[in-house]
Write a protein that holds these residues in place. Structure first.
Motif, short mmCIF file in Angstrom:
data_model
loop_
_atom_site.label_atom_id
_atom_site.label_comp_id
_atom_site.label_asym_id
_atom_site.label_seq_id
_atom_site.Cartn_x
_atom_site.Cartn_y
_atom_site.Cartn_z
N TRP A 161 0.83 -1.22 0.00
CA TRP A 161 0.00 0.00 0.00
C TRP A 161 0.86 1.26 0.00
CZ3 TRP A 161 -4.30 -1.36 4.15
CH2 TRP A 161 -5.21 -2.24 3.56
N ARG A 162 1.92 1.22 0.80
CA ARG A 162 2.79 2.39 0.91
C ARG A 162 3.47 2.70 -0.42
NH1 ARG A 162 5.29 0.62 5.01
NH2 ARG A 162 7.27 -0.05 4.12
N GLU A 163 3.98 1.67 -1.07
CA GLU A 163 4.70 1.88 -2.33
C GLU A 163 3.76 2.22 -3.48
OE1 GLU A 163 8.07 1.97 -2.71
OE2 GLU A 163 8.00 1.91 -0.53
N LEU A 164 2.53 1.71 -3.40
CA LEU A 164 1.54 2.00 -4.44
C LEU A 164 0.82 3.33 -4.19
CD1 LEU A 164 0.00 -1.57 -4.75
CD2 LEU A 164 1.24 -0.36 -6.56
N LYS A 165 1.12 3.94 -3.02
CA LYS A 165 0.49 5.21 -2.62
C LYS A 165 -1.02 5.07 -2.55
CE LYS A 165 4.23 7.84 -4.84
NZ LYS A 165 4.91 6.65 -5.37
N TYR A 166 -1.45 3.93 -2.02
CA TYR A 166 -2.88 3.68 -1.86
C TYR A 166 -3.29 3.94 -0.42
CZ TYR A 166 -7.25 1.16 -1.26
OH TYR A 166 -8.54 0.84 -0.94
N GLY A 167 -4.08 4.98 -0.22
CA GLY A 167 -4.49 5.35 1.14
C GLY A 167 -5.96 5.11 1.41
N GLY A 168 -6.55 4.16 0.73
CA GLY A 168 -7.99 3.91 0.88
C GLY A 168 -8.39 3.22 2.17
#
Length: 379
Positions: A161-168
């Motif tokens: 999530w961190r590397e994909l910049k996914y903050g959902g």
């Protein structure tokens, strides 16, 4: 008698005939039996190694083939002339039929490839990559990782999530910050600050655990990358009780060049924890707090050598004539060689008459001065 029983009896009979002497003695064949067992063990081991190597070779070949498919797929999808939603869905649907998408190792390989591309592209391509991540159904996999009962799977999901910049799923990430497992707790903290858009550093006010050096460096890197603004109540963080949190707060004061917190930083020169005082000594130098000089001089004798060296380094940049006098007196009293050399360097930057000063009566100080003045020795 069953077939299996007959087989076992026949096996025992064979072993009996193999190891029996004509005189009926078994003992004399003990060595032969041991050698026979050893031979079987070696053969079995070699066979197992062959199987493992064959599997590894097949697995490597399989991954290499899949890697080529993924490279071609992502290249075609991102740079294709058909950028319509229908075109995307059609290409993704065909790709999912050509790869073992139901296997976790395949999902891991896909996600890592998306991450690698995201690190090399910006703007529109980044949003496309996140869209591909969802359309491949990889979000369900990463969510399952984060919800796993095992901390190492959770940290793996958080990394994705961190590397994909996914903050959902920030609420889920925030809950993990209170985990009893230090590895998971650290990963969740870094992930939350990295992904949260609204006041990400405010989570530190709720964080009750220590902040390691690695965590501090990671957070500072995130602050620089995201250009996170200074928290409005940063000065109040200097009231943190946990030493590592307080030290990190001092580092943030320095990073944001928050001179409005100067008085509070100077107060920390008297802190009980020596590591906190060390951070305060450095902050006085970085913020150029000349008002701290008298306290630095008065505290010197009470500090460890590590802190003394930091005080000397700070005095060399913010010190006055009084600091030069202090350093001159210091090197003429019994000190370790490290303190003497550091003091001599500091004195050379504060004392305009340093080159004319004579230490002829003291061979060690004479050598220290020569070391400071020699440009080759100074490097």
């Amino acid at each position: 008698m069953t077939y299996s029983s007959a087989y076992i009896l026949a096996a025992f009979s064979f072993v009996d005939e193999f190891i029996r002497f004509r005189d009926g003695s078994y003992l004399s064949h003990a060595l032969n039996v041991a050698l026979f067992v050893l031979l079987l063990s070696v053969v079995y081991l070699v066979f197992q190694l062959y199987i493992v190597r064959s599997r590894k070779f097949r697995s490597g070949s399989r991954r290499k083939i899949l890697q080529n498919k993924i490279n071609n797929f992502l290249s075609e999808l991102i740079f294709s002339d058909d950028q319509s939603e229908e075109g995307y869905d059609d290409q993704i649907s065909k790709f999912k039929k050509r790869v073992p998408i139901d296997k976790n190792w395949c999902k891991d390989l896909l996600i890592q490839n998306i991450i690698d591309l995201d690190r090399n592209f910006k703007g529109e391509v980044t949003s496309k990559l996140l869209s591909i991540y969802f359309k491949l159904g990889l979000q369900d996999y990463t969510l399952a990782l984060v919800k796993s009962p095992f901390w190492f799977y959770k940290t793996k999901g958080l990394y994705y999530w961190r590397e994909l910049k996914y903050g959902g799923k920030l609420s889920l990430v925030k809950k993990l910050i209170t985990s009893k497992n230090p590895n998971l707790r650290s990963s969740a903290l870094i992930t939350y600050i990295s992904l949260a858009e609204d006041g990400p550093l405010s989570v530190l006010e709720e964080y009750t655990e220590s902040i390691s050096l690695v965590e501090a460096l990671n957070i500072l890197e995130i602050i620089q990358r995201k250009k996170i603004k200074k928290p409005p109540n940063l000065a109040s963080w200097l009231n943190f009780k946990e030493p590592s949190q307080l030290i990190f707060a001092v580092k943030l004061i320095v990073y944001y060049n928050d001179l409005s917190s100067a008085d509070e930083v100077v107060k920390l020169l008297h802190a009980e924890n020596p590591k906190v005082r060390l951070a305060a000594f450095e902050a006085c130098r970085r913020l150029f707090l000349v008002e701290a000089e008298p306290i630095l001089r008065s505290r010197f004798a009470e500090e460890s050598e590590e802190n003394q060296l930091e005080i000397i380094k700070t005095l060399s940049e913010i010190g006055s004539e009084d600091a030069a006098t202090f350093l001159l007196d210091l090197i003429q009293s019994p000190q370790t060689s490290e303190v003497v050399i550091a003091s001599m360097y500091a004195l050379s930057s504060l004392d305009g008459d340093f080159e004319q000063r004579s230490f002829e009566s003291n061979e060690s100080l004479k050598a220290a001065k020569a070391h400071v003045l020699d440009p080759y020795l100074s490097e």
